[in-house]
Design an enzyme around this catalytic site. Structure first.
Site, short mmCIF file in Angstrom:
data_model
loop_
_atom_site.label_atom_id
_atom_site.label_comp_id
_atom_site.label_asym_id
_atom_site.label_seq_id
_atom_site.Cartn_x
_atom_site.Cartn_y
_atom_site.Cartn_z
N GLY A 181 16.29 70.24 79.04
CA GLY A 181 16.07 70.51 80.46
C GLY A 181 15.62 71.93 80.68
O GLY A 181 16.02 72.59 81.64
N ARG B 222 12.30 74.08 83.92
CA ARG B 222 12.37 74.76 85.21
C ARG B 222 13.76 75.37 85.41
O ARG B 222 14.70 75.06 84.70
CB ARG B 222 12.10 73.79 86.36
CG ARG B 222 10.71 73.19 86.45
CD ARG B 222 10.55 72.42 87.75
NE ARG B 222 9.21 71.85 87.93
CZ ARG B 222 8.90 70.60 87.64
NH1 ARG B 222 9.82 69.79 87.16
NH2 ARG B 222 7.66 70.16 87.84
N ASN C 15 21.34 71.69 78.81
CA ASN C 15 21.19 72.13 80.20
C ASN C 15 20.73 71.00 81.11
O ASN C 15 20.92 71.07 82.33
CB ASN C 15 20.20 73.29 80.28
CG ASN C 15 19.91 73.70 81.71
OD1 ASN C 15 20.74 74.30 82.38
ND2 ASN C 15 18.73 73.34 82.20
N TYR D 231 29.46 62.83 89.80
CA TYR D 231 28.95 64.06 89.17
C TYR D 231 30.11 64.98 88.78
O TYR D 231 30.15 65.51 87.67
CB TYR D 231 28.01 64.77 90.14
CG TYR D 231 27.40 66.05 89.63
CD1 TYR D 231 26.45 66.04 88.62
CD2 TYR D 231 27.77 67.28 90.18
CE1 TYR D 231 25.88 67.22 88.16
CE2 TYR D 231 27.20 68.46 89.73
CZ TYR D 231 26.26 68.43 88.72
OH TYR D 231 25.70 69.60 88.27
N LYS E 278 31.10 66.28 85.02
CA LYS E 278 31.19 67.69 84.66
C LYS E 278 32.60 68.07 84.22
O LYS E 278 32.78 68.94 83.35
CB LYS E 278 30.74 68.57 85.83
CG LYS E 278 29.24 68.49 86.11
CD LYS E 278 28.40 68.90 84.91
CE LYS E 278 26.92 69.04 85.27
NZ LYS E 278 26.09 69.42 84.09
N ILE F 95 23.05 78.13 93.06
CA ILE F 95 21.98 78.88 92.42
C ILE F 95 20.67 78.56 93.13
O ILE F 95 20.36 77.40 93.39
CB ILE F 95 21.86 78.51 90.92
CG1 ILE F 95 23.17 78.79 90.19
CG2 ILE F 95 20.70 79.27 90.28
CD1 ILE F 95 23.60 80.24 90.15
#
Length: 265
Positions: free
Chosen positions: A17, A20, A94, A159, A163, A192
């Site tokens: 990943g 970008r 990532n 999600y 994680k 971010i």
């Protein structure tokens, strides 16, 4: 010495990943620190564009396709990354994300996508990379986790669960590989800045930034520099940890605590 004093000269790094955002920042900073970087990305042309940009700066970067998230595909990606130099020192998982859905709306495909991309891939990448790393008596397995592992957001329970599993993987894998010269660590980003996405719309970012103690979103480089430390020889005594890089957003008990502290309306 390399970027920010960390030297990765002679190291080969794989970043999934990496086309970008955070992944691109990690790939860039690793290359600037002297590593030969392999970017594995589902959108190959994006990764190739970044690789061309960095190669033009005399950095060692190449792109390879990330064709799938299953065990065979990820083992192939690792083999591809190690093929030229015959070694692989750093693996950064990532690639991540998930389709948002409430628990009531969740179906098997969305749950499987969240688990495969964020969590299961960690196991397959480690399984493929550690035989190479053991022979070198050096390895760094790194994962981009998320503060979602420890806080809740509507529509993101799957999600968060994935994680949280990533953080558990970091601890378990670090213990298993501790005598092999291999460390396993992660970074938990908060908000971010990124191109696109509802969270990055100016009106949303301005509102949410009021509830971040430092007062603003982070940048991709904030994560990349944390990863750079964890990838370095200087991090040899750090394993089984995740570094929270969130501007303090997980510190206050509630948004009200932030408002009271800084007198926000």
């Amino acid at each position: 010495m390399g970027t920010q004093g960390f030297d990765l000269s002679g190291r080969v790094a794989l970043v999934t990943g990496g086309g970008r955002g955070i992944g691109a920042a990690i790939a860039t900073r690793f290359a600037e620190a002297g590593a030969s970087v392999v970017i594995a990305n589902r959108t190959l042309d994006v990764a190739e564009a970044l690789a061309a940009e960095l190669t033009a700066r005399s950095l060692s970067v190449r792109a390879v396709p990330l064709t799938g998230l299953g065990r065979p595909e990820l083992h192939e990606v690792v083999g591809n990354a190690a093929s030229r130099a015959g070694r692989l020192d750093i693996v950064v998982h990532n690639a991540g994300g998930c389709p948002w859905a409430s628990i009531d709306e969740l179906d098997e495909d969305k749950l499987e996508q969240a688990l495969s991309l964020n969590l299961k891939a960690c196991f397959w990448l480690a399984q493929a990379a550690t035989p190479i790393m053991r022979k070198q008596n050096f390895g760094r397995i790194l994962v981009t986790s998320s503060v979602s592992a420890r806080v809740a957001m509507a529509g993101g329970a799957h999600y968060s669960a994935a994680k949280a599993g990533v953080n558990a993987f970091v601890r378990g894998a670090a213990f298993e590989y501790a005598r092999d010269g291999i460390t396993v660590n992660g970074v938990e980003p908060g908000f971010i800045t990124k191109d696109g996405g509802s969270m990055s719309k100016p009106e949303v970012a301005n509102r949410l930034s009021q509830f971040i103690p430092v007062g603003h979103y982070g940048e991709a480089d904030d994560i990349a520099f944390a990863m750079l430390y964890l990838a370095s020889p200087e991090a040899k005594y750090t394993t089984g940890q995740t570094i929270i890089v969130d501007g303090g957003s997980t510190l206050p008990e509630t948004g009200y605590a932030v408002e009271k502290q800084w007198g926000l309306s």
